[in-house]
Design a protein around this motif. Structure first.
Motif, PDB file in Angstrom:
ATOM      1  N   SER A  27      28.530  72.004  61.047  1.00 37.02           N
ATOM      2  CA  SER A  27      28.406  70.552  61.198  1.00 37.02           C
ATOM      3  C   SER A  27      29.589  70.035  62.004  1.00 37.02           C
ATOM      4  CB  SER A  27      28.332  69.878  59.832  1.00 37.02           C
ATOM      5  OG  SER A  27      29.409  70.303  59.004  1.00 37.02           O
ATOM      6  N   ARG A  28      29.388  68.886  62.650  1.00 29.97           N
ATOM      7  CA  ARG A  28      30.473  68.335  63.460  1.00 29.97           C
ATOM      8  C   ARG A  28      30.300  66.819  63.600  1.00 29.97           C
ATOM      9  NH1 ARG A  28      26.893  70.709  67.221  1.00 29.97           N
ATOM     10  NH2 ARG A  28      26.319  69.362  68.985  1.00 29.97           N
ATOM     11  N   GLU A  29      31.384  66.166  63.950  1.00 28.00           N
ATOM     12  CA  GLU A  29      31.338  64.728  64.191  1.00 28.00           C
ATOM     13  C   GLU A  29      30.942  64.458  65.636  1.00 28.00           C
ATOM     14  OE1 GLU A  29      34.274  60.801  64.138  1.00 28.00           O
ATOM     15  OE2 GLU A  29      34.804  62.568  62.929  1.00 28.00           O
ATOM     16  N   LEU A  30      30.138  63.415  65.845  1.00 29.22           N
ATOM     17  CA  LEU A  30      29.739  62.975  67.173  1.00 29.22           C
ATOM     18  C   LEU A  30      30.162  61.528  67.379  1.00 29.22           C
ATOM     19  CD1 LEU A  30      26.027  64.237  67.375  1.00 29.22           C
ATOM     20  CD2 LEU A  30      28.111  65.483  68.000  1.00 29.22           C
ATOM     21  N   SER A  31      30.382  61.173  68.622  1.00 25.89           N
ATOM     22  CA  SER A  31      30.578  59.776  68.968  1.00 25.89           C
ATOM     23  C   SER A  31      29.214  59.102  69.036  1.00 25.89           C
ATOM     24  CB  SER A  31      31.277  59.660  70.318  1.00 25.89           C
ATOM     25  OG  SER A  31      30.398  60.108  71.352  1.00 25.89           O
ATOM     26  N   PRO A  32      29.159  57.770  68.998  1.00 24.65           N
ATOM     27  CA  PRO A  32      27.869  57.093  69.169  1.00 24.65           C
ATOM     28  C   PRO A  32      27.163  57.504  70.465  1.00 24.65           C
ATOM     29  CG  PRO A  32      29.469  55.555  68.288  1.00 24.65           C
ATOM     30  CD  PRO A  32      30.230  56.802  68.624  1.00 24.65           C
ATOM     31  N   ALA A  33      27.917  57.669  71.547  1.00 22.07           N
ATOM     32  CA  ALA A  33      27.303  58.081  72.813  1.00 22.07           C
ATOM     33  C   ALA A  33      26.690  59.464  72.704  1.00 22.07           C
ATOM     34  CB  ALA A  33      28.343  58.039  73.925  1.00 22.07           C
ATOM     35  N   GLU A  34      27.354  60.369  71.996  1.00 18.45           N
ATOM     36  CA  GLU A  34      26.811  61.722  71.814  1.00 18.45           C
ATOM     37  C   GLU A  34      25.565  61.694  70.944  1.00 18.45           C
ATOM     38  OE1 GLU A  34      30.717  64.604  72.123  1.00 18.45           O
ATOM     39  OE2 GLU A  34      30.484  63.355  70.328  1.00 18.45           O
ATOM     40  N   ALA A  35      25.542  60.803  69.942  1.00 20.24           N
ATOM     41  CA  ALA A  35      24.339  60.664  69.114  1.00 20.24           C
ATOM     42  C   ALA A  35      23.164  60.203  69.966  1.00 20.24           C
ATOM     43  CB  ALA A  35      24.598  59.680  67.974  1.00 20.24           C
ATOM     44  N   ARG A  36      23.423  59.292  70.884  1.00 21.16           N
ATOM     45  CA  ARG A  36      22.347  58.790  71.731  1.00 21.16           C
ATOM     46  C   ARG A  36      21.862  59.855  72.720  1.00 21.16           C
ATOM     47  NH1 ARG A  36      23.074  52.893  74.045  1.00 21.16           N
ATOM     48  NH2 ARG A  36      24.797  53.899  75.173  1.00 21.16           N
ATOM     49  N   GLU A  37      22.682  60.839  73.026  1.00 22.86           N
ATOM     50  CA  GLU A  37      22.212  61.957  73.856  1.00 22.86           C
ATOM     51  C   GLU A  37      21.131  62.750  73.134  1.00 22.86           C
ATOM     52  OE1 GLU A  37      25.476  64.340  75.102  1.00 22.86           O
ATOM     53  OE2 GLU A  37      26.475  62.726  76.185  1.00 22.86           O
ATOM     54  N   LEU A  38      21.239  62.833  71.816  1.00 23.22           N
ATOM     55  CA  LEU A  38      20.225  63.533  71.020  1.00 23.22           C
ATOM     56  C   LEU A  38      18.979  62.676  70.832  1.00 23.22           C
ATOM     57  CD1 LEU A  38      22.467  65.096  68.213  1.00 23.22           C
ATOM     58  CD2 LEU A  38      21.395  66.299  70.128  1.00 23.22           C
ATOM     59  N   VAL A  39      19.166  61.371  70.678  1.00 27.09           N
ATOM     60  CA  VAL A  39      18.056  60.433  70.466  1.00 27.09           C
ATOM     61  C   VAL A  39      18.256  59.264  71.435  1.00 27.09           C
ATOM     62  CG1 VAL A  39      16.737  59.102  68.777  1.00 27.09           C
ATOM     63  CG2 VAL A  39      18.061  61.085  68.013  1.00 27.09           C
ATOM     64  N   PRO A  40      17.767  59.385  72.677  1.00 23.98           N
ATOM     65  CA  PRO A  40      18.048  58.366  73.702  1.00 23.98           C
ATOM     66  C   PRO A  40      17.571  56.961  73.346  1.00 23.98           C
ATOM     67  CG  PRO A  40      17.186  60.374  74.698  1.00 23.98           C
ATOM     68  CD  PRO A  40      17.030  60.541  73.220  1.00 23.98           C
ATOM     69  N   GLN A  41      16.580  56.838  72.466  1.00 21.61           N
ATOM     70  CA  GLN A  41      16.047  55.522  72.119  1.00 21.61           C
ATOM     71  C   GLN A  41      16.873  54.801  71.050  1.00 21.61           C
ATOM     72  OE1 GLN A  41      14.411  58.288  72.502  1.00 21.61           O
ATOM     73  NE2 GLN A  41      12.729  57.951  73.943  1.00 21.61           N
ATOM     74  N   LEU A  42      17.907  55.436  70.542  1.00 20.07           N
ATOM     75  CA  LEU A  42      18.740  54.808  69.521  1.00 20.07           C
ATOM     76  C   LEU A  42      19.461  53.581  70.071  1.00 20.07           C
ATOM     77  CD1 LEU A  42      20.735  57.585  67.604  1.00 20.07           C
ATOM     78  CD2 LEU A  42      18.983  56.072  66.669  1.00 20.07           C
ATOM     79  N   SER A  43      19.589  52.569  69.230  1.00 17.31           N
ATOM     80  CA  SER A  43      20.551  51.505  69.476  1.00 17.31           C
ATOM     81  C   SER A  43      21.816  51.875  68.719  1.00 17.31           C
ATOM     82  CB  SER A  43      20.016  50.162  68.977  1.00 17.31           C
ATOM     83  OG  SER A  43      21.050  49.202  68.983  1.00 17.31           O
ATOM     84  N   VAL A  44      22.912  51.969  69.440  1.00 17.28           N
ATOM     85  CA  VAL A  44      24.164  52.375  68.795  1.00 17.28           C
ATOM     86  C   VAL A  44      25.070  51.179  68.520  1.00 17.28           C
ATOM     87  CG1 VAL A  44      24.071  54.693  69.771  1.00 17.28           C
ATOM     88  CG2 VAL A  44      25.243  52.875  71.037  1.00 17.28           C
ATOM     89  N   ASP A  45      24.525  49.990  68.590  1.00 11.97           N
ATOM     90  CA  ASP A  45      25.318  48.791  68.283  1.00 11.97           C
ATOM     91  C   ASP A  45      25.882  48.877  66.869  1.00 11.97           C
ATOM     92  OD1 ASP A  45      24.624  47.855  70.744  1.00 11.97           O
ATOM     93  OD2 ASP A  45      23.194  46.340  70.038  1.00 11.97           O
ATOM     94  N   GLY A  46      27.160  48.720  66.758  1.00  9.25           N
ATOM     95  CA  GLY A  46      27.810  48.742  65.454  1.00  9.25           C
ATOM     96  C   GLY A  46      28.127  50.122  64.920  1.00  9.25           C
ATOM     97  N   LEU A  47      27.645  51.177  65.580  1.00  9.13           N
ATOM     98  CA  LEU A  47      27.932  52.532  65.104  1.00  9.13           C
ATOM     99  C   LEU A  47      29.393  52.888  65.356  1.00  9.13           C
ATOM    100  CD1 LEU A  47      24.999  54.966  65.976  1.00  9.13           C
ATOM    101  CD2 LEU A  47      25.552  53.888  63.807  1.00  9.13           C
ATOM    102  N   LEU A  48      29.987  53.552  64.380  1.00  8.88           N
ATOM    103  CA  LEU A  48      31.360  54.018  64.501  1.00  8.88           C
ATOM    104  C   LEU A  48      31.425  55.508  64.799  1.00  8.88           C
ATOM    105  CD1 LEU A  48      32.879  52.132  61.431  1.00  8.88           C
ATOM    106  CD2 LEU A  48      32.940  51.438  63.841  1.00  8.88           C
ATOM    107  N   ALA A  49      30.482  56.265  64.239  1.00  5.91           N
ATOM    108  CA  ALA A  49      30.475  57.721  64.406  1.00  5.91           C
ATOM    109  C   ALA A  49      29.142  58.259  63.903  1.00  5.91           C
ATOM    110  CB  ALA A  49      31.630  58.362  63.636  1.00  5.91           C
ATOM    111  N   ALA A  50      28.977  59.554  64.082  1.00  6.18           N
ATOM    112  CA  ALA A  50      27.795  60.246  63.559  1.00  6.18           C
ATOM    113  C   ALA A  50      28.206  61.663  63.184  1.00  6.18           C
ATOM    114  CB  ALA A  50      26.678  60.274  64.599  1.00  6.18           C
ATOM    115  N   THR A  51      27.414  62.306  62.350  1.00  2.00           N
ATOM    116  CA  THR A  51      27.614  63.734  62.084  1.00  2.00           C
ATOM    117  C   THR A  51      26.308  64.459  62.332  1.00  2.00           C
ATOM    118  OG1 THR A  51      27.070  63.678  59.712  1.00  2.00           O
ATOM    119  CG2 THR A  51      29.355  63.210  60.330  1.00  2.00           C
ATOM    120  N   TYR A  52      26.423  65.729  62.706  1.00  6.82           N
ATOM    121  CA  TYR A  52      25.243  66.494  63.119  1.00  6.82           C
ATOM    122  C   TYR A  52      25.430  67.956  62.742  1.00  6.82           C
ATOM    123  CZ  TYR A  52      21.904  68.796  66.277  1.00  6.82           C
ATOM    124  OH  TYR A  52      20.895  69.577  66.799  1.00  6.82           O
ATOM    125  N   CYS A  53      24.345  68.578  62.285  1.00  7.85           N
ATOM    126  CA  CYS A  53      24.344  70.022  62.032  1.00  7.85           C
ATOM    127  C   CYS A  53      23.065  70.613  62.604  1.00  7.85           C
ATOM    128  CB  CYS A  53      24.443  70.335  60.542  1.00  7.85           C
ATOM    129  SG  CYS A  53      24.433  72.124  60.218  1.00  7.85           S
TER     130      CYS A  53
END
Length: 353
Positions: free
Chosen positions: A104-130
């Motif tokens: 597992s690892r931490e992602l930035s909001p921009a990196e999260a949107r690379e996985l799910v391009p339709q995401l709105s990342v407004d207000g997101l501080l971070a994400a985690t992914y495995c």
């Protein structure tokens, strides 16, 4: 064995694998008809409790072995975090997970949107992914394990009584007659409280209803889509065939829709074709109840998983089977005994959706 969901099927499978002899599985309806068939099917290693991480890793070995037979899509789990406290808690959990071998690892909001391009990342501080996490079909898992076990499976056959004598179990009563046995394993979900009461055992488990919805459209989301969770609201979604399945902590669609439209705006434009709901079997600290009762002898149980029963079934079923045959447990789950509440040893799991 009482309860024909994921935990019951996994337990009878491991009982037979360990040479337990004749094993009978009682299911009052049909296999997987209860909470298992209503589950989202998520399988993750991202937990805050070390025992849950260890259970997840042990179970994941089995899910990976079964693979396509249970439609296991290993597309990852993505947690979206918009509160500072949650970011701190998930970072601490990442350190624990990684120390145990979880990628597992931490992602930035921009990196999260690379996985799910339709995401709105407004207000997101971070994400985690495995990437090892994912989801599977719970009903297929149950059918596979029950079939492979070779156990006697009695569907439409509830346990109506448990015969006791001098603190020992002597049999289980059913509409089809008495089954002589000195051992009962209860994996009946929210109905475990009633089953345990037949043996004079108290299990502190209650039911909490959760709903899901399905849209046959995918809004252009990627084919390889992680099971994505907006942690603060509980809104989540994943691929379901050609479309999407989604849900949240609320029962009504209009209550989930606000969080859904904020985090995944495209979903607001997709048609909803079906819905279903099921029960979380919840314990007082939202963590599993697993163990053997202090009395009567040989009454074992696994319930109170608070939404994690399906994904933890392989390891917990193995553990119950090992207790039955008096084999050294692969995992020490004694901390999950229902007696922990009387001892003041609650063990809350923080990452409950």
């Amino acid at each position: 064995m009482i309860g024909g969901g994921a935990l019951g099927a996994a337990t009878v499978y491991h009982l037979r694998r360990l040479g337990a002899g004749e094993v009978v599985l009682l299911e009052r309806d049909t296999l997987a008809a209860g909470s298992t068939s209503k589950a989202a099917g998520g399988i993750r290693t991202q937990f805050a409790d070390e025992l849950n991480v260890r259970i997840a890793l042990r179970s994941l070995e089995e899910f990976e072995r079964l693979g396509a037979d249970i439609s296991f899509w290993q597309d990852g789990y993505l947690f979206l975090l918009d509160r500072e406290d949650d970011v701190a808690a998930f970072r601490a959990a990442l350190a624990l997970q990684q120390s145990l071998g979880v990628p597992s690892r931490e992602l930035s909001p921009a990196e999260a949107r690379e996985l799910v391009p339709q995401l709105s990342v407004d207000g997101l501080l971070a994400a985690t992914y495995c990437p090892r996490d994912g989801y599977a079909t719970p009903e297929a898992f149950v059918q596979r394990y029950a079939s492979d076990s070779g156990a006697t499976v009695l569907q439409g056959c509830p346990a109506t009584g448990i015969e006791l004598r001098a603190g020992r179990i002597e049999g289980v009563d059913t509409p089809r007659g008495r089954i002589p046995t000195d051992t009962v394993v209860c994996c009946a979900g929210i109905w475990s409280k009633e089953v345990a009461a037949l043996a004079g055992v108290e299990l502190p488990v209650t039911g909490e209803a959760r709903s899901m919805w399905f849209t046959p459209a995918d809004g252009g989301l990627p084919a390889r889509l992680p099971l994505t969770i907006d942690f603060s609201t509980g809104f989540y979604f994943h691929r379901e065939g050609p479309g999407l399945a989604f849900g949240g902590r609320e029962r009504a669609l209009e209550d989930v829709a606000e969080a859904a439209a904020r985090r995944l705006p495209v979903l607001a434009d997709l048609p909803v074709h079906s819905t279903w709901w099921g029960w979380y079997d919840v314990s007082p600290d939202w963590n599993a109840l697993v163990g053997e009762a202090e009395g009567p002898s040989r009454f074992l149980y696994a319930t109170g998983f608070s939404g994690h029963g399906f994904q933890q079934a392989p390891a917990v079923g193995e553990h119950l089977a090992e207790l039955v045959v008096a084999q050294e447990p692969t995992l020490d789950l004694s901390a999950f005994s229902a007696t922990r509440f009387a001892r003041g040893a609650e063990r809350p799991e923080a990452f409950v959706v």
